[in-house]
Motif scaffolding. Structure first.
Motif, mmCIF file in Angstrom:
data_model
loop_
_atom_site.group_PDB
_atom_site.id
_atom_site.type_symbol
_atom_site.label_atom_id
_atom_site.label_comp_id
_atom_site.label_asym_id
_atom_site.label_seq_id
_atom_site.Cartn_x
_atom_site.Cartn_y
_atom_site.Cartn_z
ATOM 1 N N TYR A 24 0.877 -1.183 0.000
ATOM 2 C CA TYR A 24 0.000 0.000 0.000
ATOM 3 C C TYR A 24 0.916 1.236 0.000
ATOM 4 N N PRO A 25 1.330 1.700 -1.184
ATOM 5 C CA PRO A 25 2.336 2.772 -1.239
ATOM 6 C C PRO A 25 1.941 4.045 -0.502
ATOM 7 N N ASP A 26 0.674 4.450 -0.587
ATOM 8 C CA ASP A 26 0.277 5.710 0.050
ATOM 9 C C ASP A 26 0.362 5.648 1.572
ATOM 10 N N ALA A 27 0.351 4.443 2.111
ATOM 11 C CA ALA A 27 0.453 4.280 3.563
ATOM 12 C C ALA A 27 1.793 3.667 3.965
ATOM 13 N N LEU A 244 -8.891 -7.191 4.591
ATOM 14 C CA LEU A 244 -8.372 -5.964 4.001
ATOM 15 C C LEU A 244 -9.033 -5.726 2.650
ATOM 16 N N ARG A 245 -9.002 -4.474 2.195
ATOM 17 C CA ARG A 245 -9.423 -4.131 0.851
ATOM 18 C C ARG A 245 -8.261 -3.449 0.132
ATOM 19 N N ALA A 246 -8.257 -3.585 -1.185
ATOM 20 C CA ALA A 246 -7.140 -3.061 -1.979
ATOM 21 C C ALA A 246 -7.401 -1.613 -2.372
ATOM 22 N N ASN A 247 -7.430 -0.755 -1.391
ATOM 23 C CA ASN A 247 -7.631 0.677 -1.614
ATOM 24 C C ASN A 247 -6.307 1.421 -1.445
ATOM 25 N N ARG A 248 -6.380 2.735 -1.515
ATOM 26 C CA ARG A 248 -5.181 3.570 -1.385
ATOM 27 C C ARG A 248 -4.493 3.334 -0.046
ATOM 28 N N ILE A 249 -5.290 3.145 1.004
ATOM 29 C CA ILE A 249 -4.789 2.809 2.328
ATOM 30 C C ILE A 249 -5.433 1.479 2.734
ATOM 31 N N PRO A 250 -4.879 0.782 3.745
ATOM 32 C CA PRO A 250 -5.390 -0.545 4.087
ATOM 33 C C PRO A 250 -6.694 -0.504 4.881
ATOM 34 N N THR A 251 -7.778 -0.208 4.167
ATOM 35 C CA THR A 251 -9.095 -0.237 4.796
ATOM 36 C C THR A 251 -9.534 -1.687 4.981
ATOM 37 N N VAL A 252 -10.518 -1.868 5.852
ATOM 38 C CA VAL A 252 -10.963 -3.210 6.238
ATOM 39 C C VAL A 252 -12.489 -3.267 6.198
ATOM 40 N N SER A 253 -13.017 -4.415 5.786
ATOM 41 C CA SER A 253 -14.453 -4.673 5.892
ATOM 42 C C SER A 253 -14.765 -4.929 7.367
#
Length: 293
Positions: A24-27, A244-253
């Motif tokens: 997650y490059p942005d994070a 985890l979800r593959a977003n800009r940052i490691p968001t979670v369900s």
């Protein structure tokens, strides 16, 4: 040159590779941190995965790179990973059957985290000890907001669903999707028919509330919340709680409390990262429905 570290997870030896790779490059969030998150959340996550055929979404070069869905267990899968051979209708590779992995324990979860399997998806049914598919034990409503609607409107619809389910003697458990929407899960012990029931309930809410649609067509969805009842098709999967979800940052369900759903006034109130979810688990325990309920 690939870095490799051998670790013992429970009684299994696993070779972990490229732990410093940023996924997650942005994070600046690395593969080591992905594995650490899944390890620490495993007491909550694994019971919800146990017995369910696994589909993962792998990002070997991080969330900004190529990704692929994987159902068939890789050829190099250790022999201690449980697999079940099941029919594969509609397989993109024209397979009649697929060897699905089943995450029954922490070593299997770590094995997949090391493959950069960031997202974990499972169906609403489990398999028996002998691998035979069982009747669905869960029903799901996937709530997808059509812009300018957001998760705030999804929460409004989730409460309507909760109350309608309660009138039928059923209990709903909410979670974020980790993206823009959310889901309501329902423990189910009424045999086959989850899709028909979910469709009827979605249509009933659509008839009574102009901001709800049960129709998948994009033209029907602007400004409304689409209740996707079709996720109850046995061939479909939904992102697992705590994935985890593959977003800009490691968001979670992320499993939610109904008070949070009722109080939601802005979309960012229900965005949770891996660190947030670990803190929530430490404070509240597993907020999601009882496994196998």
């Amino acid at each position: 040159m690939s870095q490799k570290v051998t670790v013992k997870v429970d009684s299994r030896a696993l070779a972990l590779t490229n732990l410093n790779k940023v996924l997650y490059p942005d994070a600046a969030f690395t593969k080591a941190e992905v594995i650490d998150y899944y390890t620490r959340i495993s007491p909550a996550l694994v019971p919800h995965l146990r017995g369910r055929p696994l589909t993962v979404k792998r990002y070997p070069n991080g969330v900004g790179g190529m990704f692929f869905f994987e159902k068939n267990a890789p050829a190099h899968t250790p022999d201690w990973v449980r697999t079940v051979n099941l029919p594969a209708p509609g397989s993109t590779k024209d397979r009649e059957e697929i060897d699905f992995a089943v995450v029954d324990d922490l070593p299997t979860l770590v094995y997949y985290a090391n493959l950069a399997a960031l997202e974990i998806h499972v169906p609403m049914w489990r398999v028996a000890e002998d691998g035979e598919p069982l009747a669905p034990d869960t029903l799901v409503f996937d709530l997808d907001p059509g812009a300018p609607a957001t998760i705030v409107e999804c929460c409004r619809v989730a409460v309507l669903l909760r109350d309608a389910l309660a009138a039928d003697g059923l209990e709903g458990y909410p979670k974020t999707s980790g993206n823009k929407g959310m889901q309501v899960y329902v423990p189910w012990d009424r045999g086959p028919g989850t899709s028909d029931y979910a469709k009827r309930l979605a249509r009933s809410l659509e008839d009574r509330h102009p901001f709800v649609t049960s129709v998948m067509a994009k033209k029907e969805r602007p400004g409304k919340v689409f209740i996707d009842w079709s996720q109850n098709n046995p061939a479909k999967t939904t992102v697992a709680p705590y994935s985890l979800r593959a977003n800009r940052i490691p968001t979670v369900s992320t499993p939610l409390r109904w008070e949070e759903v009722e109080a939601c006034a802005a979309p960012d109130e229900l965005v949770f990262t891996s660190a947030d979810v670990l803190a929530r688990f430490s404070e509240h325990g597993d907020l999601f429905m009882p496994p196998g309920a």
